[in-house]
Design a protein around this motif. Sequence first.
Motif, PDB file in Angstrom:
ATOM      1  N   LEU A 266      16.278  18.316 -17.665  1.00  0.00           N
ATOM      2  CA  LEU A 266      15.716  18.003 -18.977  1.00  0.00           C
ATOM      3  C   LEU A 266      16.777  18.101 -20.069  1.00  0.00           C
ATOM      4  CD1 LEU A 266      13.167  17.508 -20.788  1.00  0.00           C
ATOM      5  CD2 LEU A 266      13.034  19.989 -20.959  1.00  0.00           C
ATOM      6  N   TRP A 267      17.530  19.193 -20.087  1.00  0.00           N
ATOM      7  CA  TRP A 267      18.531  19.371 -21.127  1.00  0.00           C
ATOM      8  C   TRP A 267      19.746  18.468 -20.929  1.00  0.00           C
ATOM      9  CZ3 TRP A 267      18.088  21.465 -25.765  1.00  0.00           C
ATOM     10  CH2 TRP A 267      16.958  22.223 -26.007  1.00  0.00           C
ATOM     11  N   THR A 268      20.039  18.104 -19.692  1.00  0.00           N
ATOM     12  CA  THR A 268      21.102  17.124 -19.464  1.00  0.00           C
ATOM     13  C   THR A 268      20.681  15.760 -19.991  1.00  0.00           C
ATOM     14  OG1 THR A 268      21.842  18.366 -17.523  1.00  0.00           O
ATOM     15  CG2 THR A 268      22.560  16.075 -17.691  1.00  0.00           C
ATOM     16  N   ALA A 269      19.405  15.405 -19.810  1.00  0.00           N
ATOM     17  CA  ALA A 269      18.902  14.135 -20.351  1.00  0.00           C
ATOM     18  C   ALA A 269      18.961  14.147 -21.873  1.00  0.00           C
ATOM     19  CB  ALA A 269      17.470  13.901 -19.867  1.00  0.00           C
ATOM     20  N   TRP A 270      18.588  15.272 -22.513  1.00  0.00           N
ATOM     21  CA  TRP A 270      18.690  15.372 -23.967  1.00  0.00           C
ATOM     22  C   TRP A 270      20.143  15.221 -24.416  1.00  0.00           C
ATOM     23  CZ3 TRP A 270      15.288  14.236 -27.227  1.00  0.00           C
ATOM     24  CH2 TRP A 270      13.960  14.565 -27.061  1.00  0.00           C
ATOM     25  N   THR A 271      21.051  15.790 -23.660  1.00  0.00           N
ATOM     26  CA  THR A 271      22.471  15.663 -24.006  1.00  0.00           C
ATOM     27  C   THR A 271      22.902  14.210 -23.982  1.00  0.00           C
ATOM     28  OG1 THR A 271      22.930  17.859 -23.120  1.00  0.00           O
ATOM     29  CG2 THR A 271      24.802  16.354 -23.336  1.00  0.00           C
ATOM     30  N   LEU A 272      22.502  13.482 -22.940  1.00  0.00           N
ATOM     31  CA  LEU A 272      22.871  12.067 -22.843  1.00  0.00           C
ATOM     32  C   LEU A 272      22.250  11.246 -23.966  1.00  0.00           C
ATOM     33  CD1 LEU A 272      22.589  11.532 -18.989  1.00  0.00           C
ATOM     34  CD2 LEU A 272      24.663  11.596 -20.375  1.00  0.00           C
ATOM     35  N   VAL A 273      20.970  11.472 -24.240  1.00  0.00           N
ATOM     36  CA  VAL A 273      20.289  10.706 -25.295  1.00  0.00           C
ATOM     37  C   VAL A 273      20.937  10.960 -26.658  1.00  0.00           C
ATOM     38  CG1 VAL A 273      18.115  10.560 -26.585  1.00  0.00           C
ATOM     39  CG2 VAL A 273      18.092  10.501 -24.096  1.00  0.00           C
ATOM     40  N   LEU A 274      21.181  12.207 -26.975  1.00  0.00           N
ATOM     41  CA  LEU A 274      21.762  12.534 -28.280  1.00  0.00           C
ATOM     42  C   LEU A 274      23.202  12.047 -28.409  1.00  0.00           C
ATOM     43  CD1 LEU A 274      20.270  16.103 -28.708  1.00  0.00           C
ATOM     44  CD2 LEU A 274      19.758  14.101 -30.114  1.00  0.00           C
ATOM     45  N   THR A 275      23.975  12.147 -27.346  1.00  0.00           N
ATOM     46  CA  THR A 275      25.361  11.696 -27.399  1.00  0.00           C
ATOM     47  C   THR A 275      25.441  10.180 -27.520  1.00  0.00           C
ATOM     48  OG1 THR A 275      26.018  13.607 -26.080  1.00  0.00           O
ATOM     49  CG2 THR A 275      27.589  11.796 -26.224  1.00  0.00           C
ATOM     50  N   ILE A 276      24.676   9.475 -26.715  1.00  0.00           N
ATOM     51  CA  ILE A 276      24.668   8.006 -26.793  1.00  0.00           C
ATOM     52  C   ILE A 276      24.150   7.563 -28.157  1.00  0.00           C
ATOM     53  CG2 ILE A 276      23.579   5.927 -25.865  1.00  0.00           C
ATOM     54  CD1 ILE A 276      23.734   7.304 -23.088  1.00  0.00           C
ATOM     55  N   GLY A 277      23.071   8.197 -28.633  1.00  0.00           N
ATOM     56  CA  GLY A 277      22.537   7.866 -29.947  1.00  0.00           C
ATOM     57  C   GLY A 277      23.543   8.124 -31.056  1.00  0.00           C
ATOM     58  N   GLY A 278      24.294   9.221 -30.961  1.00  0.00           N
ATOM     59  CA  GLY A 278      25.309   9.520 -31.959  1.00  0.00           C
ATOM     60  C   GLY A 278      26.396   8.465 -32.006  1.00  0.00           C
ATOM     61  N   PHE A 279      26.857   8.021 -30.844  1.00  0.00           N
ATOM     62  CA  PHE A 279      27.885   6.980 -30.819  1.00  0.00           C
ATOM     63  C   PHE A 279      27.346   5.639 -31.287  1.00  0.00           C
ATOM     64  CE2 PHE A 279      30.290   9.787 -27.829  1.00  0.00           C
ATOM     65  CZ  PHE A 279      31.425   9.898 -28.609  1.00  0.00           C
ATOM     66  N   VAL A 280      26.105   5.324 -30.975  1.00  0.00           N
ATOM     67  CA  VAL A 280      25.506   4.074 -31.455  1.00  0.00           C
ATOM     68  C   VAL A 280      25.394   4.098 -32.976  1.00  0.00           C
ATOM     69  CG1 VAL A 280      23.358   2.749 -31.495  1.00  0.00           C
ATOM     70  CG2 VAL A 280      24.304   3.498 -29.323  1.00  0.00           C
ATOM     71  N   LEU A 281      24.955   5.223 -33.533  1.00  0.00           N
ATOM     72  CA  LEU A 281      24.864   5.334 -34.987  1.00  0.00           C
ATOM     73  C   LEU A 281      26.247   5.243 -35.639  1.00  0.00           C
ATOM     74  CD1 LEU A 281      22.136   8.095 -35.324  1.00  0.00           C
ATOM     75  CD2 LEU A 281      21.964   5.724 -36.078  1.00  0.00           C
ATOM     76  N   LEU A 282      27.251   5.848 -35.034  1.00  0.00           N
ATOM     77  CA  LEU A 282      28.602   5.745 -35.584  1.00  0.00           C
ATOM     78  C   LEU A 282      29.122   4.313 -35.539  1.00  0.00           C
ATOM     79  CD1 LEU A 282      30.396   8.960 -34.280  1.00  0.00           C
ATOM     80  CD2 LEU A 282      29.820   8.393 -36.634  1.00  0.00           C
ATOM     81  N   SER A 283      28.793   3.582 -34.493  1.00  0.00           N
ATOM     82  CA  SER A 283      29.259   2.193 -34.395  1.00  0.00           C
ATOM     83  C   SER A 283      28.527   1.277 -35.373  1.00  0.00           C
ATOM     84  CB  SER A 283      29.094   1.671 -32.966  1.00  0.00           C
ATOM     85  OG  SER A 283      27.720   1.520 -32.665  1.00  0.00           O
ATOM     86  N   ASN A 284      27.358   1.688 -35.860  1.00  0.00           N
ATOM     87  CA  ASN A 284      26.608   0.905 -36.849  1.00  0.00           C
ATOM     88  C   ASN A 284      26.864   1.393 -38.267  1.00  0.00           C
ATOM     89  OD1 ASN A 284      25.409  -0.772 -34.965  1.00  0.00           O
ATOM     90  ND2 ASN A 284      23.694   0.627 -34.638  1.00  0.00           N
ATOM     91  N   ALA A 285      27.950   2.110 -38.480  1.00  0.00           N
ATOM     92  CA  ALA A 285      28.390   2.598 -39.785  1.00  0.00           C
ATOM     93  C   ALA A 285      27.445   3.624 -40.387  1.00  0.00           C
ATOM     94  CB  ALA A 285      28.626   1.443 -40.767  1.00  0.00           C
ATOM     95  N   SER A 286      26.680   4.313 -39.582  1.00  0.00           N
ATOM     96  CA  SER A 286      25.863   5.431 -40.053  1.00  0.00           C
ATOM     97  C   SER A 286      26.594   6.716 -39.689  1.00  0.00           C
ATOM     98  CB  SER A 286      24.478   5.394 -39.405  1.00  0.00           C
ATOM     99  OG  SER A 286      23.804   4.216 -39.739  1.00  0.00           O
ATOM    100  N   VAL A 287      27.494   7.133 -40.570  1.00  0.00           N
ATOM    101  CA  VAL A 287      28.407   8.213 -40.241  1.00  0.00           C
ATOM    102  C   VAL A 287      27.691   9.562 -40.144  1.00  0.00           C
ATOM    103  CG1 VAL A 287      30.473   9.465 -40.968  1.00  0.00           C
ATOM    104  CG2 VAL A 287      30.348   6.993 -41.255  1.00  0.00           C
ATOM    105  N   PHE A 288      26.959   9.943 -41.188  1.00  0.00           N
ATOM    106  CA  PHE A 288      26.333  11.268 -41.178  1.00  0.00           C
ATOM    107  C   PHE A 288      25.306  11.425 -40.060  1.00  0.00           C
ATOM    108  CE2 PHE A 288      23.197  14.386 -42.676  1.00  0.00           C
ATOM    109  CZ  PHE A 288      24.025  15.498 -42.714  1.00  0.00           C
ATOM    110  N   PRO A 289      24.371  10.468 -39.884  1.00  0.00           N
ATOM    111  CA  PRO A 289      23.429  10.625 -38.762  1.00  0.00           C
ATOM    112  C   PRO A 289      24.130  10.611 -37.397  1.00  0.00           C
ATOM    113  CG  PRO A 289      22.591   9.017 -40.312  1.00  0.00           C
ATOM    114  CD  PRO A 289      23.986   9.333 -40.732  1.00  0.00           C
ATOM    115  N   GLY A 290      25.196   9.841 -37.279  1.00  0.00           N
ATOM    116  CA  GLY A 290      25.938   9.815 -36.020  1.00  0.00           C
ATOM    117  C   GLY A 290      26.594  11.141 -35.718  1.00  0.00           C
ATOM    118  N   LEU A 291      27.169  11.762 -36.740  1.00  0.00           N
ATOM    119  CA  LEU A 291      27.790  13.072 -36.542  1.00  0.00           C
ATOM    120  C   LEU A 291      26.753  14.139 -36.242  1.00  0.00           C
ATOM    121  CD1 LEU A 291      30.549  13.034 -39.306  1.00  0.00           C
ATOM    122  CD2 LEU A 291      30.832  12.727 -36.837  1.00  0.00           C
ATOM    123  N   VAL A 292      25.578  14.040 -36.865  1.00  0.00           N
ATOM    124  CA  VAL A 292      24.501  14.986 -36.568  1.00  0.00           C
ATOM    125  C   VAL A 292      24.056  14.818 -35.112  1.00  0.00           C
ATOM    126  CG1 VAL A 292      22.098  15.577 -37.086  1.00  0.00           C
ATOM    127  CG2 VAL A 292      23.721  15.218 -38.942  1.00  0.00           C
TER     128      VAL A 292
END
Length: 88
Positions: free
Chosen positions: A33-59
Amino acid sequence: MSTEPQTPAGPVPGPTTAVRPYSEAKRVGYGLLWTAWTLVLTIGGFVLLSNASVFPGLVGLALGALSASYAWRIWTWQAKRLIFFIVF
């Protein structure tokens, strides 16, 4: 003075076995469960960073790092308690 050897009053300590705070099945379930959360949050963070959403991506990446450290503690039997976290 007595020269007789002293015997311990209580039980004699012997080889100890490690008592696990939770079962193997719980560890695997919560670890996945926590490994899945890690993957979701990490992938989501990089997707947000690539869409120029810096603060949400870093969070997202920071939360991914926190969940990764907790997942690591679960997999290595270092977590004292297991926390169930899922959002529907």
